[in-house]
Design an enzyme around this catalytic site. Structure first.
Site, mmCIF file in Angstrom:
data_model
loop_
_atom_site.group_PDB
_atom_site.id
_atom_site.type_symbol
_atom_site.label_atom_id
_atom_site.label_comp_id
_atom_site.label_asym_id
_atom_site.label_seq_id
_atom_site.Cartn_x
_atom_site.Cartn_y
_atom_site.Cartn_z
ATOM 1 N N CYS A 1 0.864 -1.179 0.000
ATOM 2 C CA CYS A 1 0.000 0.000 0.000
ATOM 3 C C CYS A 1 0.902 1.231 0.000
ATOM 4 O O CYS A 1 2.095 1.129 -0.290
ATOM 5 C CB CYS A 1 -0.990 -0.010 1.160
ATOM 6 S SG CYS A 1 -0.289 0.265 2.807
ATOM 7 N N ARG B 1 -3.370 -0.604 5.268
ATOM 8 C CA ARG B 1 -3.898 -1.709 4.473
ATOM 9 C C ARG B 1 -2.935 -2.872 4.322
ATOM 10 O O ARG B 1 -3.318 -4.036 4.539
ATOM 11 C CB ARG B 1 -4.325 -1.197 3.089
ATOM 12 C CG ARG B 1 -5.486 -0.216 3.155
ATOM 13 C CD ARG B 1 -5.721 0.450 1.824
ATOM 14 N NE ARG B 1 -4.594 1.338 1.509
ATOM 15 C CZ ARG B 1 -4.450 1.981 0.361
ATOM 16 N NH1 ARG B 1 -5.335 1.818 -0.608
ATOM 17 N NH2 ARG B 1 -3.422 2.779 0.154
ATOM 18 N N SER B 2 -1.701 -2.621 3.916
ATOM 19 C CA SER B 2 -0.804 -3.756 3.665
ATOM 20 C C SER B 2 -0.405 -4.512 4.933
ATOM 21 O O SER B 2 -0.371 -5.749 4.895
ATOM 22 C CB SER B 2 0.421 -3.344 2.833
ATOM 23 O OG SER B 2 1.160 -2.329 3.448
#
Length: 155
Positions: free
Chosen positions: A8, A14-15
């Site tokens: 991300c 997110r990641s």
């Protein structure tokens, strides 16, 4: 061994959420010995930082611990090392594609390509939104990671 990298923007929302969720799913289904999992960001401003506290809280509610993860920046070596480089949005894809040699472009995919529930390709960045956005993002990530593992097992 299958090697999976989630990417991300800053590697704090997110990641790492995808990394933690996928680790949990892989462990629960007994594939931790054959799948290597990591995450990175395209930007460098959060290197060494823990995931956002809201991402950690949302993940904890689902039994996922992100506390030991630290942000890092995606590198040229990652393009060679990983079999799948799963991005969260179009900007991430463009950034990763621009640093990747042509022979590695096939490795770059959207995580949501694996979803059977969501038709869009982009997982929205919850950083500037409210706490609820982190739960929505985790819903998208969890379902996609389940299907991702199914795909890896079948291949």
């Amino acid at each position: 061994m299958k090697r999976v990298l989630f990417v991300c923007l800053g590697n704090i929302c997110r990641s790492p959420s995808a990394e933690g969720m996928f680790r949990k799913i892989v462990r629960e289904r007994g594939y931790e010995e054959v799948i290597e999992i990591d995450s990175a960001g395209t930007g460098d401003w959060h290197i060494g930082h823990s995931p956002d506290h809201r991402a950690q809280e949302a993940a904890t509610r689902r039994g996922v611990d992100l506390s030991d993860l630290r942000a890092r920046q995606v590198s040229n070596e990652d393009m060679i090392h990983y079999d799948l480089i799963l991005v969260m949005d179009r900007r991430n894809r463009a950034d990763v594609s621009s640093m990747s040699q042509p022979e590695y472009q096939h490795k770059i995919r959207y995580l949501l390509e694996y979803s059977e529930q969501y038709e869009e390709l982009e997982i929205p960045d919850p950083y500037y939104g409210g706490v609820h956005g982190f739960d929505v993002v985790l819903d998208m990530i969890e379902e996609s990671c389940e299907r991702l593992l199914d795909s890896i097992i079948k291949s």
